[in-house]
Structures are given as C-alpha cells and as structure tokens.
Design a protein around this motif. Structure first.
Motif, PDB file in Angstrom:
ATOM      1  N   ILE A  38       0.848  -1.197   0.000  1.00  0.00           N
ATOM      2  CA  ILE A  38       0.000   0.000   0.000  1.00  0.00           C
ATOM      3  C   ILE A  38       0.879   1.241   0.000  1.00  0.00           C
ATOM      4  N   THR A  63      -3.341   4.230  -1.947  1.00  0.00           N
ATOM      5  CA  THR A  63      -3.451   3.283  -3.065  1.00  0.00           C
ATOM      6  C   THR A  63      -3.080   1.876  -2.595  1.00  0.00           C
ATOM      7  N   VAL A  64      -3.667   0.911  -3.256  1.00  0.00           N
ATOM      8  CA  VAL A  64      -3.351  -0.500  -3.018  1.00  0.00           C
ATOM      9  C   VAL A  64      -2.742  -1.027  -4.313  1.00  0.00           C
ATOM     10  N   GLN A  65      -1.553  -1.569  -4.211  1.00  0.00           N
ATOM     11  CA  GLN A  65      -0.866  -2.059  -5.396  1.00  0.00           C
ATOM     12  C   GLN A  65      -1.519  -3.353  -5.893  1.00  0.00           C
ATOM     13  N   PRO A  66      -1.730  -3.457  -7.212  1.00  0.00           N
ATOM     14  CA  PRO A  66      -2.357  -4.668  -7.762  1.00  0.00           C
ATOM     15  C   PRO A  66      -1.535  -5.922  -7.435  1.00  0.00           C
ATOM     16  N   ASN A  67      -2.226  -7.012  -7.204  1.00  0.00           N
ATOM     17  CA  ASN A  67      -1.609  -8.318  -6.929  1.00  0.00           C
ATOM     18  C   ASN A  67      -0.736  -8.329  -5.681  1.00  0.00           C
ATOM     19  N   SER A  68      -0.938  -7.382  -4.784  1.00  0.00           N
ATOM     20  CA  SER A  68      -0.172  -7.327  -3.535  1.00  0.00           C
ATOM     21  C   SER A  68      -0.938  -8.091  -2.454  1.00  0.00           C
ATOM     22  N   ALA A  71      -4.097  -6.188  -1.657  1.00  0.00           N
ATOM     23  CA  ALA A  71      -5.146  -6.356  -2.660  1.00  0.00           C
ATOM     24  C   ALA A  71      -5.815  -7.722  -2.525  1.00  0.00           C
ATOM     25  N   THR A  72      -5.025  -8.753  -2.321  1.00  0.00           N
ATOM     26  CA  THR A  72      -5.546 -10.113  -2.164  1.00  0.00           C
ATOM     27  C   THR A  72      -6.473 -10.202  -0.950  1.00  0.00           C
ATOM     28  N   GLY A  74      -8.247  -7.753   0.276  1.00  0.00           N
ATOM     29  CA  GLY A  74      -9.440  -6.924   0.114  1.00  0.00           C
ATOM     30  C   GLY A  74      -9.308  -5.512   0.642  1.00  0.00           C
ATOM     31  N   LEU A  76      -8.790  -1.589   0.437  1.00  0.00           N
ATOM     32  CA  LEU A  76      -9.160  -0.663  -0.629  1.00  0.00           C
ATOM     33  C   LEU A  76      -8.573   0.724  -0.385  1.00  0.00           C
ATOM     34  N   SER A  77      -8.400   1.471  -1.463  1.00  0.00           N
ATOM     35  CA  SER A  77      -8.005   2.876  -1.325  1.00  0.00           C
ATOM     36  C   SER A  77      -9.099   3.587  -0.536  1.00  0.00           C
TER      37      SER A  77
END
Length: 131
Positions: A38, A63-68, A71-72, A74, A76-77
């Motif tokens: 994040i 921000t939440v980095q994709p595939n991090s 993100a896994t 759940g 959220l920004s």
C-alpha cells in the motif's frame, strides 16, 4: 535520493534477525522484508474530522498495489487502518516500522474503518524481495 531512519528497538532487531535466511547453494544471506503493498500516510486530524472519526490515530490508505497481499486480502483505497494485530496504531509511527516487527509470510489482522464501519481483514504479508 531519499533517506529515512527507523528507531532500533528490541522487537525490530529480533524481527530483522528472524527474517535472515541462508541460501541453499550459496553462503550469502538474504533479508526477507515483509511487504503489504500500500501507499499510505498517517491520518490527519482534518481528514478524521471530515470523515467523522472519533479516533485520530490511523493509517490512511491512498493506493493498493495490484496483486499485492493488501489487494488479495481486500484492502481498498480510502480505508483507514486503525489496529494491527489488536494494537491501536499510535501517533505518527510509520506503518513500515510496524510491519518490520513481523516477518515475511506472517499473518496479521487489520482493523479497518470503511464506509462508517469497522471491518477485520486478515492479511498474509509477502516479501519485498518477491513482489
């Protein structure tokens, strides 16, 4: 370049030493730093007031980095992390300092404020070396 310092506490040193592993085919060591994925800042009093939050301590997730791992799990920004493993996020302590008290692949519990409600989110930390 950008530099920063972290206070060295017993917990920080223990987690750093615990994260050192030996390579199987080499003699060098690799430090496996925990990774959440994040971009964040400490919750300001102004933002807390705008969101009508009574506690001013927290980590605002930009921000939440994709595939991090975040993100896994759940995250959220716009989420506000108020607790990590049942301990309130306090003062202006950076999340990086708190994360470094854990090892890569540890499971942690986050209490997150989202949509005027609190939600528990379980996250398995990744490794900054493998992101």
């Amino acid at each position: 370049g950008i530099g920063f310092t972290l206070p060295l506490t017993r917990e920080f040193i223990q987690s750093t030493l615990a994260s050192v592993t030996t390579g199987t085919t080499t003699t060098w060591w690799v430090i496996m730093r925990p990774y959440l994925g994040i971009e964040s800042s400490m919750l300001s009093k102004a933002t807390a007031k705008t969101l009508n939050i009574s506690k001013f301590s927290g980590i605002f997730v930009h921000t939440v980095q994709p595939n991090s791992p975040a993100a896994t799990a759940g995250l959220l920004s716009g989420d506000i992390i108020t607790e990590i493993n049942n301990q309130w996020v306090q003062g202006d302590m950076p999340i990086l300092y708190t994360l470094y008290t854990y090892k890569a692949w540890d499971k942690i519990s986050l209490l997150v404020y989202r949509d005027k409600d609190y939600k528990k989110i379980e996250v398995t930390l990744g490794s900054i070396n493998n992101k």
